[in-house]
Design a protein around this motif. Structure first.
Motif, PDB file in Angstrom:
ATOM      1  N   ARG A 121      91.684 -37.852   1.680  1.00 53.25           N
ATOM      2  CA  ARG A 121      91.025 -37.290   2.848  1.00 53.25           C
ATOM      3  C   ARG A 121      91.251 -35.786   2.994  1.00 53.25           C
ATOM      4  NH1 ARG A 121      86.980 -39.114   5.091  1.00 53.25           N
ATOM      5  NH2 ARG A 121      87.603 -38.616   7.234  1.00 53.25           N
ATOM      6  N   HIS A 122      92.249 -35.252   2.288  1.00 51.36           N
ATOM      7  CA  HIS A 122      92.544 -33.824   2.389  1.00 51.36           C
ATOM      8  C   HIS A 122      91.858 -32.997   1.303  1.00 51.36           C
ATOM      9  CE1 HIS A 122      95.616 -35.981   0.076  1.00 51.36           C
ATOM     10  NE2 HIS A 122      95.671 -34.904  -0.690  1.00 51.36           N
ATOM     11  N   HIS A 123      91.025 -33.608   0.460  1.00 50.83           N
ATOM     12  CA  HIS A 123      90.237 -32.856  -0.506  1.00 50.83           C
ATOM     13  C   HIS A 123      88.986 -32.334   0.181  1.00 50.83           C
ATOM     14  CE1 HIS A 123      91.956 -35.019  -4.342  1.00 50.83           C
ATOM     15  NE2 HIS A 123      92.866 -34.341  -3.656  1.00 50.83           N
ATOM     16  N   VAL A 124      88.750 -31.039   0.084  1.00 51.74           N
ATOM     17  CA  VAL A 124      87.623 -30.426   0.819  1.00 51.74           C
ATOM     18  C   VAL A 124      86.821 -29.506  -0.107  1.00 51.74           C
ATOM     19  CG1 VAL A 124      88.538 -30.628   3.156  1.00 51.74           C
ATOM     20  CG2 VAL A 124      89.256 -28.704   1.752  1.00 51.74           C
ATOM     21  N   GLY A 125      85.974 -30.092  -0.939  1.00 51.45           N
ATOM     22  CA  GLY A 125      85.104 -29.295  -1.800  1.00 51.45           C
ATOM     23  C   GLY A 125      85.874 -28.363  -2.709  1.00 51.45           C
ATOM     24  N   VAL A 126      85.585 -27.069  -2.616  1.00 53.29           N
ATOM     25  CA  VAL A 126      86.263 -26.032  -3.409  1.00 53.29           C
ATOM     26  C   VAL A 126      87.156 -25.237  -2.472  1.00 53.29           C
ATOM     27  CG1 VAL A 126      85.977 -24.066  -4.952  1.00 53.29           C
ATOM     28  CG2 VAL A 126      84.235 -25.869  -4.905  1.00 53.29           C
ATOM     29  N   SER A 127      88.446 -25.160  -2.804  1.00 54.95           N
ATOM     30  CA  SER A 127      89.367 -24.427  -1.931  1.00 54.95           C
ATOM     31  C   SER A 127      90.517 -23.873  -2.753  1.00 54.95           C
ATOM     32  CB  SER A 127      89.909 -25.344  -0.818  1.00 54.95           C
ATOM     33  OG  SER A 127      90.714 -26.375  -1.353  1.00 54.95           O
ATOM     34  N   VAL A 128      91.350 -23.086  -2.084  1.00 56.67           N
ATOM     35  CA  VAL A 128      92.612 -22.621  -2.648  1.00 56.67           C
ATOM     36  C   VAL A 128      93.703 -23.331  -1.860  1.00 56.67           C
ATOM     37  CG1 VAL A 128      94.110 -20.649  -3.117  1.00 56.67           C
ATOM     38  CG2 VAL A 128      91.616 -20.383  -3.234  1.00 56.67           C
ATOM     39  N   ALA A 129      94.507 -24.117  -2.541  1.00 52.82           N
ATOM     40  CA  ALA A 129      95.486 -24.952  -1.845  1.00 52.82           C
ATOM     41  C   ALA A 129      96.759 -25.064  -2.679  1.00 52.82           C
ATOM     42  CB  ALA A 129      94.912 -26.343  -1.590  1.00 52.82           C
ATOM     43  N   VAL A 130      97.912 -25.005  -2.012  1.00 50.81           N
ATOM     44  CA  VAL A 130      99.205 -25.091  -2.688  1.00 50.81           C
ATOM     45  C   VAL A 130     100.074 -26.094  -1.922  1.00 50.81           C
ATOM     46  CG1 VAL A 130     101.269 -23.849  -3.431  1.00 50.81           C
ATOM     47  CG2 VAL A 130      99.040 -22.702  -3.497  1.00 50.81           C
ATOM     48  N   PRO A 131     100.635 -27.107  -2.587  1.00 46.92           N
ATOM     49  CA  PRO A 131     101.385 -28.139  -1.880  1.00 46.92           C
ATOM     50  C   PRO A 131     102.773 -27.722  -1.405  1.00 46.92           C
ATOM     51  CG  PRO A 131     101.383 -28.593  -4.221  1.00 46.92           C
ATOM     52  CD  PRO A 131     100.475 -27.416  -4.014  1.00 46.92           C
ATOM     53  N   ASP A 132     103.279 -26.599  -1.913  1.00 44.77           N
ATOM     54  CA  ASP A 132     104.645 -26.212  -1.545  1.00 44.77           C
ATOM     55  C   ASP A 132     104.778 -24.688  -1.589  1.00 44.77           C
ATOM     56  OD1 ASP A 132     107.368 -25.647  -1.362  1.00 44.77           O
ATOM     57  OD2 ASP A 132     107.983 -27.132  -2.842  1.00 44.77           O
ATOM     58  N   VAL A 133     104.797 -24.079  -0.413  1.00 52.07           N
ATOM     59  CA  VAL A 133     105.112 -22.654  -0.292  1.00 52.07           C
ATOM     60  C   VAL A 133     106.328 -22.570   0.625  1.00 52.07           C
ATOM     61  CG1 VAL A 133     104.332 -20.356   0.373  1.00 52.07           C
ATOM     62  CG2 VAL A 133     102.675 -22.018  -0.512  1.00 52.07           C
ATOM     63  N   GLU A 134     107.480 -22.324   0.038  1.00 46.51           N
ATOM     64  CA  GLU A 134     108.725 -22.308   0.809  1.00 46.51           C
ATOM     65  C   GLU A 134     108.908 -23.613   1.597  1.00 46.51           C
ATOM     66  OE1 GLU A 134     111.393 -19.845   1.114  1.00 46.51           O
ATOM     67  OE2 GLU A 134     110.417 -19.550  -0.821  1.00 46.51           O
ATOM     68  N   GLY A 135     108.506 -24.738   0.965  1.00 45.78           N
ATOM     69  CA  GLY A 135     108.663 -26.046   1.598  1.00 45.78           C
ATOM     70  C   GLY A 135     107.554 -26.419   2.557  1.00 45.78           C
ATOM     71  N   HIS A 136     106.560 -25.552   2.724  1.00 49.02           N
ATOM     72  CA  HIS A 136     105.447 -25.838   3.632  1.00 49.02           C
ATOM     73  C   HIS A 136     104.228 -26.281   2.819  1.00 49.02           C
ATOM     74  CE1 HIS A 136     107.624 -24.142   7.054  1.00 49.02           C
ATOM     75  NE2 HIS A 136     107.985 -23.158   6.244  1.00 49.02           N
ATOM     76  N   ASN A 137     103.511 -27.272   3.346  1.00 51.76           N
ATOM     77  CA  ASN A 137     102.406 -27.903   2.638  1.00 51.76           C
ATOM     78  C   ASN A 137     101.086 -27.230   3.017  1.00 51.76           C
ATOM     79  OD1 ASN A 137     100.367 -29.643   1.731  1.00 51.76           O
ATOM     80  ND2 ASN A 137     101.542 -31.483   2.153  1.00 51.76           N
ATOM     81  N   PHE A 138     100.476 -26.537   2.064  1.00 49.21           N
ATOM     82  CA  PHE A 138      99.167 -25.934   2.259  1.00 49.21           C
ATOM     83  C   PHE A 138      98.114 -26.653   1.408  1.00 49.21           C
ATOM     84  CE2 PHE A 138     102.010 -22.610   3.667  1.00 49.21           C
ATOM     85  CZ  PHE A 138     101.341 -22.004   4.715  1.00 49.21           C
ATOM     86  N   TRP A 139      98.378 -27.909   1.091  1.00 42.56           N
ATOM     87  CA  TRP A 139      97.478 -28.742   0.291  1.00 42.56           C
ATOM     88  C   TRP A 139      96.872 -29.857   1.136  1.00 42.56           C
ATOM     89  CZ3 TRP A 139      95.684 -28.747  -4.748  1.00 42.56           C
ATOM     90  CH2 TRP A 139      95.127 -29.949  -5.222  1.00 42.56           C
ATOM     91  N   GLY A 140      97.696 -30.441   2.000  1.00 45.09           N
ATOM     92  CA  GLY A 140      97.266 -31.568   2.812  1.00 45.09           C
ATOM     93  C   GLY A 140      97.850 -32.870   2.295  1.00 45.09           C
ATOM     94  N   GLY A 141      97.836 -33.889   3.141  1.00 42.50           N
ATOM     95  CA  GLY A 141      98.369 -35.177   2.736  1.00 42.50           C
ATOM     96  C   GLY A 141      99.886 -35.199   2.746  1.00 42.50           C
ATOM     97  N   ARG A 142     100.440 -36.128   1.987  1.00 39.19           N
ATOM     98  CA  ARG A 142     101.889 -36.286   1.940  1.00 39.19           C
ATOM     99  C   ARG A 142     102.538 -35.242   1.027  1.00 39.19           C
ATOM    100  NH1 ARG A 142     102.331 -42.496   0.326  1.00 39.19           N
ATOM    101  NH2 ARG A 142     100.669 -41.790  -1.088  1.00 39.19           N
ATOM    102  N   THR A 143     103.816 -35.021   1.232  1.00 37.70           N
ATOM    103  CA  THR A 143     104.599 -34.088   0.423  1.00 37.70           C
ATOM    104  C   THR A 143     105.489 -34.878  -0.528  1.00 37.70           C
ATOM    105  OG1 THR A 143     104.632 -32.390   2.149  1.00 37.70           O
ATOM    106  CG2 THR A 143     106.370 -32.288   0.485  1.00 37.70           C
ATOM    107  N   PHE A 144     105.515 -34.493  -1.792  1.00 34.41           N
ATOM    108  CA  PHE A 144     106.386 -35.183  -2.743  1.00 34.41           C
ATOM    109  C   PHE A 144     107.808 -34.646  -2.602  1.00 34.41           C
ATOM    110  CE2 PHE A 144     108.473 -36.356  -6.632  1.00 34.41           C
ATOM    111  CZ  PHE A 144     107.963 -37.624  -6.894  1.00 34.41           C
ATOM    112  N   VAL A 145     108.716 -35.546  -2.239  1.00 32.48           N
ATOM    113  CA  VAL A 145     110.117 -35.194  -2.031  1.00 32.48           C
ATOM    114  C   VAL A 145     110.938 -35.807  -3.161  1.00 32.48           C
ATOM    115  CG1 VAL A 145     112.102 -35.377  -0.488  1.00 32.48           C
ATOM    116  CG2 VAL A 145     109.787 -35.115   0.468  1.00 32.48           C
TER     117      VAL A 145
END
Length: 289
Positions: free
Chosen positions: A63-87
């Motif tokens: 549900r967090h995939h949105v067409g074409v975007s720039v997304a990073v799952p971990d920036v200083e521990g913050h999720n800029f990708w969406g969805g769950r975080t892999f710990v």
């Protein structure tokens, strides 16, 4: 006005990009009502010149995939990708750690492209500033190119680091950076690169260009800078169709105070299924033309 509200209200309308007078891509902002979305600007729908959709927005499988975007799952521990975080040691985990890419304004904006200023914010902290440049151009009667460059700048007095599920303990999941979610169909798209064929051969490896070929469309992705070419490709075809870059493939990537990183990805959007020689010719012209 909250940062999330203002992020959805640019001073000028969200642009619709056109090639030879035909609309091919609409720019917008993902919803802020879902706390797991990691709100960000995106391109959708994106179509071929014949009008065939080549992006998918908030599909049921992700549900967090949105067409074409720039997304990073971990920036200083913050999720800029969406969805769950892999710990590490726990696996995918629901965390209240989602950041937002706040739209600050368009420097230039028109039907052939735009330059946008953004801030990557987590809570009250501005982790990154970004200048995003997007343009479109005709290549042939059946193909056009989307040229996307993003420059991330560290405005803080301390280093900012980027990670991925791979650097946090999940092998093969080094996604983070440019990402294109394509439409899911009855059969998985064909994958081939400048040097290999098949999803397994392309995933996690560097290549001059990579193609995803559906039933009646082909996308050809290419790195437009030396740094981008060194990022391995993240590829999915059997599970769902998607292609992205990997800023942090095997180790965390550190950005020093005041420093910046730049990545450029050029994508050929073509009607029909291209042969490898056709894909190579079009993408070479798109990157160097």
């Amino acid at each position: 006005m909250s940062s999330r509200t203002s992020a959805e209200a640019p001073s000028s309308p969200w642009p619709v990009l056109s090639v030879s007078g035909r609309p091919v891509a609409r720019y917008g902002f993902s919803p802020t009502s879902d706390p797991r979305m990691s709100p960000r600007p995106f391109l959708h729908p994106v179509t071929t010149l014949a009008g065939t959709p080549v992006t998918e927005y908030r599909p049921a499988d992700h549900r967090h995939h949105v067409g074409v975007s720039v997304a990073v799952p971990d920036v200083e521990g913050h999720n800029f990708w969406g969805g769950r975080t892999f710990v590490r040691g726990q696996g995918p985990t629901e965390l209240d750690n989602h950041g937002i890419q706040r739209h600050e304004g368009f420097v230039t904006c028109g039907p052939e492209g735009f330059v946008e200023e953004l801030v990557w914010r987590a809570g009250e902290r501005d982790l990154l500033r970004e200048r995003r440049t997007v343009s479109v151009a005709a290549l042939s009667p059946d193909a056009w190119a989307l040229d996307l460059t993003f420059r991330l700048i560290n405005p803080s007095p301390a280093a900012v680091t980027f990670g991925s599920p791979a650097t946090n303990g999940r092998p093969g999941a080094a996604y983070g950076g440019f990402f294109w979610r394509a439409p899911k169909a009855r059969s998985a798209p064909e994958v081939f690169t400048s040097t290999s064929t098949g999803e397994a051969a392309a995933h996690g490896r560097c290549a001059e260009w990579l193609a995803l070929a559906g039933e009646d469309w082909t996308l050809v992705f290419a790195g437009g800078t030396a740094e981008t070419l060194r990022d391995p490709w993240f590829v999915r075809a059997a599970e769902y169709p998607g292609v992205g870059s990997s800023l942090a493939a095997s180790r965390r990537l550190a950005l020093a105070p005041g420093a910046s990183l730049v990545r450029r990805v050029v994508t050929v959007v073509a009607d029909g299924r291209l042969r490898p020689d056709e894909a190579r010719s079009l993408v070479t012209g798109a990157v160097h033309g």
